[in-house]
Design a protein around this motif. Structure first.
Motif, mmCIF file in Angstrom:
data_model
loop_
_atom_site.group_PDB
_atom_site.id
_atom_site.type_symbol
_atom_site.label_atom_id
_atom_site.label_comp_id
_atom_site.label_asym_id
_atom_site.label_seq_id
_atom_site.Cartn_x
_atom_site.Cartn_y
_atom_site.Cartn_z
ATOM 1 N N PRO A 279 82.581 15.346 13.387
ATOM 2 C CA PRO A 279 83.903 15.902 13.714
ATOM 3 C C PRO A 279 83.976 17.412 13.499
ATOM 4 O O PRO A 279 84.754 18.103 14.172
ATOM 5 N N GLU A 280 83.185 17.927 12.572
ATOM 6 C CA GLU A 280 83.225 19.367 12.273
ATOM 7 C C GLU A 280 82.421 20.201 13.264
ATOM 8 O O GLU A 280 82.441 21.438 13.193
ATOM 9 N N ILE B 54 76.861 18.944 11.315
ATOM 10 C CA ILE B 54 76.950 19.110 12.766
ATOM 11 C C ILE B 54 76.613 17.801 13.457
ATOM 12 O O ILE B 54 77.313 17.357 14.376
ATOM 13 N N LEU B 55 75.533 17.172 13.015
ATOM 14 C CA LEU B 55 75.153 15.864 13.517
ATOM 15 C C LEU B 55 75.338 14.830 12.415
ATOM 16 O O LEU B 55 75.004 15.084 11.263
ATOM 17 N N MET C 91 72.924 24.945 14.309
ATOM 18 C CA MET C 91 73.268 24.760 15.709
ATOM 19 C C MET C 91 73.233 26.128 16.383
ATOM 20 O O MET C 91 73.771 27.103 15.850
ATOM 21 N N VAL C 92 72.616 26.206 17.551
ATOM 22 C CA VAL C 92 72.456 27.485 18.256
ATOM 23 C C VAL C 92 73.096 27.368 19.624
ATOM 24 O O VAL C 92 72.722 26.495 20.422
ATOM 25 N N ALA D 193 82.639 24.355 14.073
ATOM 26 C CA ALA D 193 81.496 25.209 13.738
ATOM 27 C C ALA D 193 81.011 25.965 14.970
ATOM 28 O O ALA D 193 80.645 27.144 14.890
ATOM 29 N N ALA D 194 81.009 25.287 16.116
ATOM 30 C CA ALA D 194 80.591 25.949 17.355
ATOM 31 C C ALA D 194 81.589 27.036 17.752
ATOM 32 O O ALA D 194 81.199 28.120 18.210
ATOM 33 N N GLN D 195 82.870 26.753 17.572
ATOM 34 C CA GLN D 195 83.894 27.752 17.900
ATOM 35 C C GLN D 195 83.737 28.989 17.019
ATOM 36 O O GLN D 195 83.863 30.124 17.496
#
Length: 309
Positions: free
Chosen positions: A198-199, A172-173, A304-305, A203-205
């Motif tokens: 880039p991912e 994520i980072l 990630m939240v 991942a958030a979607q």
């Protein structure tokens, strides 16, 4: 049996007994501080955590083990420079080692306990990890050092070694650096300049889509914090339930600083049933072509939240 043979046998037994006493005396002698220091340095060089653990004066934290298990490299060419006797049966050891191609002084303390010399907890090295995101303090509340996930902005105890430090959550980072950590530098501060990987958007979607599915479950009322408005009161005097159908999911975009998101362009259809204003039970369908959600992003541990406003 001849007397000479008996004397010879007895003499042999005495010789064997004397040898056994000599071995026992050798093995039972108290360990020297110099020998213990050499043993500890060899274990650090070999990356032998099990041996190090047996020499610890107090139990080591799980994070120490996890970090060391994922160390990039270990010390080499250790050489004891001096031992200084201190108070309370302690010995301070100063050694020269090579770590990541550079020479370092490695200092640690040994404490005598039941005939053994053990390494005290204050002999561990320490590192502090700070992260930035978009050039400002931020990013996650954790980072990876070796194989350990540790909090940022705090002093973390580790064994002397070379470690790769990475931003968390992984994937994520993005952002990493490699740092040699030794006890000759005090608390070493490591700054990681992080960026969104880039991912991260995908991942958030995925996380948002799971939330949207929950929003679109059949409900007795219009769900809160889902970006959905159903004007059922225009056609019904009371609501029995709502069924939803997602035709297009809102597309998510993360802000440049990774602190918020916008999800727009969704299409959702709602069918509300209840008491009709014209009498009897009615069912009315409503369509929204501008379904959107917005919220904040945080990085907790290795996750990630998303939080919808």
């Amino acid at each position: 049996m001849k007397r000479g043979a008996v004397v010879g046998i007895v003499g042999g037994v005495v010789a064997i007994a004397a040898a056994a006493v000599g071995i026992w005396w050798f093995l039972s002698r108290p360990q020297t501080a110099d020998a213990a220091a050499g043993e500890y340095l060899r274990a650090l060089e070999a990356g032998d955590y099990a041996a190090i653990e047996t020499m610890a004066a107090s139990p080591l934290d799980d994070a120490v083990a996890a970090a060391f298990s994922g160390a990039e490299s270990h010390i080499t060419d250790p050489r004891i420079v001096k031992l200084d006797a201190g108070t309370d049966g302690e010995q301070t050891v100063v050694a020269e080692v090579v770590l990541a191609g550079d020479e370092h002084d490695l200092t640690f303390t040994l404490r005598s306990s039941d005939g053994r010399w053990l390494v005290t907890a204050d002999s561990l090295a320490a590192v502090r990890i700070d992260t930035t995101l978009g050039g400002a303090p931020g990013g996650g509340d954790s980072a990876w050092i070796g194989g350990a996930l540790v909090p940022t902005g705090a002093d973390i105890a580790v064994l002397p070694a070379e470690y790769t430090v990475e931003a968390a959550p992984r994937g994520i980072l993005s952002g990493s650096t490699t740092v040699p950590v030794s006890s000759d530098r005090g608390v070493q501060t490591v700054a990681i300049d992080t960026t969104l990987a880039p991912e991260a958007t995908a991942a958030a979607q995925e996380q948002l889509d799971a939330y949207l599915d929950a929003c679109a479950a059949p409900a007795a009322t219009v769900p809160d914090h889902c970006g959905i408005r159903v004007p059922w009161a225009a056609d019904l005097t009371s609501l029995d339930g709502i069924a939803f159908r997602i035709e297009e999911r809102p597309a998510l975009a993360l802000s440049a600083d990774g602190r918020s998101f916008d999800a727009i362009g969704g299409v959702i259809v709602a069918t509300a049933t209840g008491a009709s204003r014209t009498g009897g039970t009615g069912a009315f369908t409503y369509r929204a072509d501008d379904w959107a959600l917005r919220g904040t992003v945080s990085f907790v541990g290795d996750e990630m939240v998303l939080s919808v406003r």
